[in-house]
Scaffold this active site. Structure first.
Site, PDB file in Angstrom:
ATOM      1  N   SER A  65       0.838  -1.216   0.000  1.00 31.04           N
ATOM      2  CA  SER A  65       0.000   0.000   0.000  1.00 31.04           C
ATOM      3  C   SER A  65       0.863   1.252   0.000  1.00 31.04           C
ATOM      4  O   SER A  65       0.615   2.207  -0.750  1.00 31.04           O
ATOM      5  CB  SER A  65      -0.894   0.017   1.243  1.00 31.04           C
ATOM      6  OG  SER A  65      -1.800  -1.057   1.214  1.00 31.04           O
ATOM      7  N   ARG A 165     -13.165  -7.584 -11.303  1.00 32.51           N
ATOM      8  CA  ARG A 165     -13.390  -6.897 -10.014  1.00 32.51           C
ATOM      9  C   ARG A 165     -14.232  -5.631 -10.183  1.00 32.51           C
ATOM     10  O   ARG A 165     -14.160  -4.949 -11.200  1.00 32.51           O
ATOM     11  CB  ARG A 165     -12.037  -6.592  -9.359  1.00 32.51           C
ATOM     12  CG  ARG A 165     -11.299  -7.889  -9.056  1.00 32.51           C
ATOM     13  CD  ARG A 165      -9.977  -7.666  -8.397  1.00 32.51           C
ATOM     14  NE  ARG A 165     -10.136  -7.117  -7.061  1.00 32.51           N
ATOM     15  CZ  ARG A 165      -9.121  -6.767  -6.291  1.00 32.51           C
ATOM     16  NH1 ARG A 165      -7.879  -6.913  -6.727  1.00 32.51           N
ATOM     17  NH2 ARG A 165      -9.340  -6.282  -5.084  1.00 32.51           N
ATOM     18  N   ASP A 364      -6.729  -8.435   4.218  1.00 26.45           N
ATOM     19  CA  ASP A 364      -5.943  -9.329   3.356  1.00 26.45           C
ATOM     20  C   ASP A 364      -5.419 -10.558   4.100  1.00 26.45           C
ATOM     21  O   ASP A 364      -4.773 -11.415   3.495  1.00 26.45           O
ATOM     22  CB  ASP A 364      -4.763  -8.557   2.748  1.00 26.45           C
ATOM     23  CG  ASP A 364      -5.244  -7.488   1.770  1.00 26.45           C
ATOM     24  OD1 ASP A 364      -6.337  -7.649   1.189  1.00 26.45           O
ATOM     25  OD2 ASP A 364      -4.531  -6.481   1.600  1.00 26.45           O
ATOM     26  N   ARG A 438      -2.314 -14.334  -2.479  1.00 25.01           N
ATOM     27  CA  ARG A 438      -2.449 -14.643  -1.041  1.00 25.01           C
ATOM     28  C   ARG A 438      -3.040 -16.042  -0.805  1.00 25.01           C
ATOM     29  O   ARG A 438      -2.780 -16.664   0.213  1.00 25.01           O
ATOM     30  CB  ARG A 438      -3.261 -13.566  -0.329  1.00 25.01           C
ATOM     31  CG  ARG A 438      -2.568 -12.218  -0.369  1.00 25.01           C
ATOM     32  CD  ARG A 438      -3.067 -11.249   0.673  1.00 25.01           C
ATOM     33  NE  ARG A 438      -2.772  -9.887   0.253  1.00 25.01           N
ATOM     34  CZ  ARG A 438      -1.594  -9.274   0.368  1.00 25.01           C
ATOM     35  NH1 ARG A 438      -0.573  -9.902   0.913  1.00 25.01           N
ATOM     36  NH2 ARG A 438      -1.418  -8.031  -0.058  1.00 25.01           N
TER      37      ARG A 438
END
Ligand code: S3P
Length: 488
Positions: A65, A165, A364, A438
């Site tokens: 980020s 998305r 996350d 992830r």
């Protein structure tokens, strides 16, 4: 010509040739011939096997980020911004290329060391090609806010995962500010073309979801609007944009809103001044060696310089509630963020209930928390996970399928995930990663402690956020092998 291909994820050596890499407008146009429709076309499977105790110290890469934002703010400031510790993952490099395509010069000086020669708020040039963000939701959504503040048109695209998305959540507030959506795929998805107006309208926007990406896109657009732009969120999301706005000299005020929310107001059209940025280690990446050390018996691992911003530490809090032996050492402030070295020892975990309002601070981390929950004893209930359905994959479904492949009892109840921990897991199956870094890393971590090896069908997307994952995990003692024939 500059071409950034897919680097091998296991690379322990630098990912770039030692000579300087420079992203300039013309390089971008040459190197970025079109969207990577084939991103993920060459899957790389891997197996994780029961490992001996993990030992050692590791510094995971820079926070994703903060890395995206450092390049973006460098672009919006006039003059040179120096960045150290930048995450050199594919997602961030796509943002670097997009910044260059919009007129900034982005140059790599050494490992993690970058400089950006910015063009100023309102100073962007129209890109000559499509801006390809690959797998990156953050890069694409934040850059939509950036483009909005300039009277230029730009086309945004990405890989098959990103094209699925939702982007309406960004387009809605930007349209209220006067941005024109010239073209978009069904439902406002990528590929889409935006055109910034001559005069942006500042707005007060109450975000329907607690999302730092929505908040950041509106605030970044608000930089180009006269007057004050306000974003209200009912639950506070990560605040790196607000912190960086202040760091670069903008006027921002933050007030509490309701029980868990915030109201953020930005004064438009500031002159952003270049400011040095030191990117702390990513707590979302630290989560993987951390959970691995908890579940592999006898382990003791130190993860150095991890950002402990309270809006990012939901996983650490939850694991401590589960009985994890986690100590925060050498707590300090680096580059405006709190950081610590995290010492973690293998622990007997027990199940807990994770409240929905904690979700933004660990959004996350649920896949890897589900792994920890499988090795705990008793029930772990994770509440309010609807946002997991719109990440790089439908993570709620992907985690559930992965748990099934590993023989772990679990169920989904509405937006909640319930894992029945048995203190062990069988393994033996194959986990589908669905282009999601992830998911790949979480289940490789799981396989280090399952009875039988656990196969992950594609680890190539790990390079989007944690390119040194395999090398660093192996250095701690993790037994992870690539290739189909390595199953035995
Ligand atoms: C991010 C915000 C989060 C997170 C993403 C990074 C950011 O998304 O999932 O990986 O840098 O702003 P949302 O805030 O949209 O949930």
């Amino acid at each position: 010509m500059l071409v950034l291909g897919r680097a091998p994820v296991e690379a322990g050596q630098p990912r770039f040739p030692p000579q300087r890499i420079q992203f300039r407008k013309q390089d971008f146009v040459m190197s970025n011939a079109g969207p990577k429709a084939d991103h993920g076309a060459n899957p790389v499977p891997a197996f994780a096997r029961r490992s001996a105790a993990l030992k050692g110290a590791v510094r995971v890469p820079g926070d994703k980020s903060v890395s995206h934002r450092s390049l973006i703010f460098g672009t919006l400031a006039v003059g040179e911004t120096r960045i150290s510790g930048l995450l050199e993952g594919e997602d961030v490099l796509n943002t670097a290329k997009a910044c260059a395509a919009l007129g900034a010069t982005v140059e790599r000086l050494g490992e993690g060391e970058w400089r950006v020669e910015g063009v100023g708020v309102g100073g962007l040039q129209a890109p000559e090609g499509v801006l390809d963000f690959g797998n990156a939701g953050t890069g694409s959504r934040l850059m939509m806010g950036v483009v909005a503040g300039n009277p230029i048109a730009a086309t945004f695209d990405g890989d098959a995962s990103l094209r699925k998305r939702p982007m309406r959540r960004i387009l809605d507030p930007l349209e209220q500010m006067g941005v024109q959506v010239v073209d978009a795929a069904e439902g406002g998805r990528l590929p889409l073309t935006l055109k910034g107006p001559r005069e942006l309208v500042p707005i007060t926007y109450e975000s329907p979801v607690a999302s730092a990406q929505i908040k950041s896109a509106v605030l970044l657009a608000g930089l180009g609007a006269p007057g004050a732009t306000t974003v209200i969120e009912k639950e506070a999301s990560r605040d790196h944009t607000e912190r960086m706005l202040t760091h670069f000299g903008a006027e921002v005020s933050v007030e509490p809103y309701g029980a868990h929310g915030r109201k953020v107001t930005l004064k438009g059209r500031p002159e952003l001044k270049p400011a040095p940025i030191r990117v702390p280690a990513d707590p979302s990446s630290a989560a993987f060696p951390l959970v691995a050390a908890l579940i592999v018996p006898g382990s003791e691992v130190v993860i150095e310089g991890v950002m402990t911003n309270p809006l990012r530490t939901g996983l650490f809090i939850t694991l401590k509630e589960m009985g994890a032996d986690i100590a925060f050492e050498n707590e300090r402030v680096e580059g405006g963020e709190s950081v610590a070295d995290i010492r973690v020892r293998a622990s007997a975990l027990h199940g807990v209930e994770v409240p929905a309002e904690r979700a933004p601070s660990m959004i996350d981390e649920y896949p890897v928390l589900a792994v920890a929950a499988a090795f705990a004893t008793g029930t772990t209930r994770m509440n309010g996970l609807s946002e997991l359905r719109v990440k790089e994959s439908d993570r709620l479904a992907a985690v559930a399928d992965g748990l099934k492949a590993a023989g772990v009892t679990h169920r989904i109840d509405g937006d909640d995930l319930i894992v029945e921990g048995a203190g062990r897991a069988a393994g033996g199956g194959t986990v589908a990663t669905h282009m999601d870094h992830r998911i790949a890393m979480s289940f490789l971590v799981m396989g280090l402690a399952t009875d039988k090896p656990l196969k992950v069908d594609d680890i190539s997307f790990i390079a989007t956020s944690f390119p040194t994952f395999l090398a660093q995990m192996r250095a701690l003692g993790a037994d992870i092998v690539e290739g189909v024939e390595a199953a035995a």
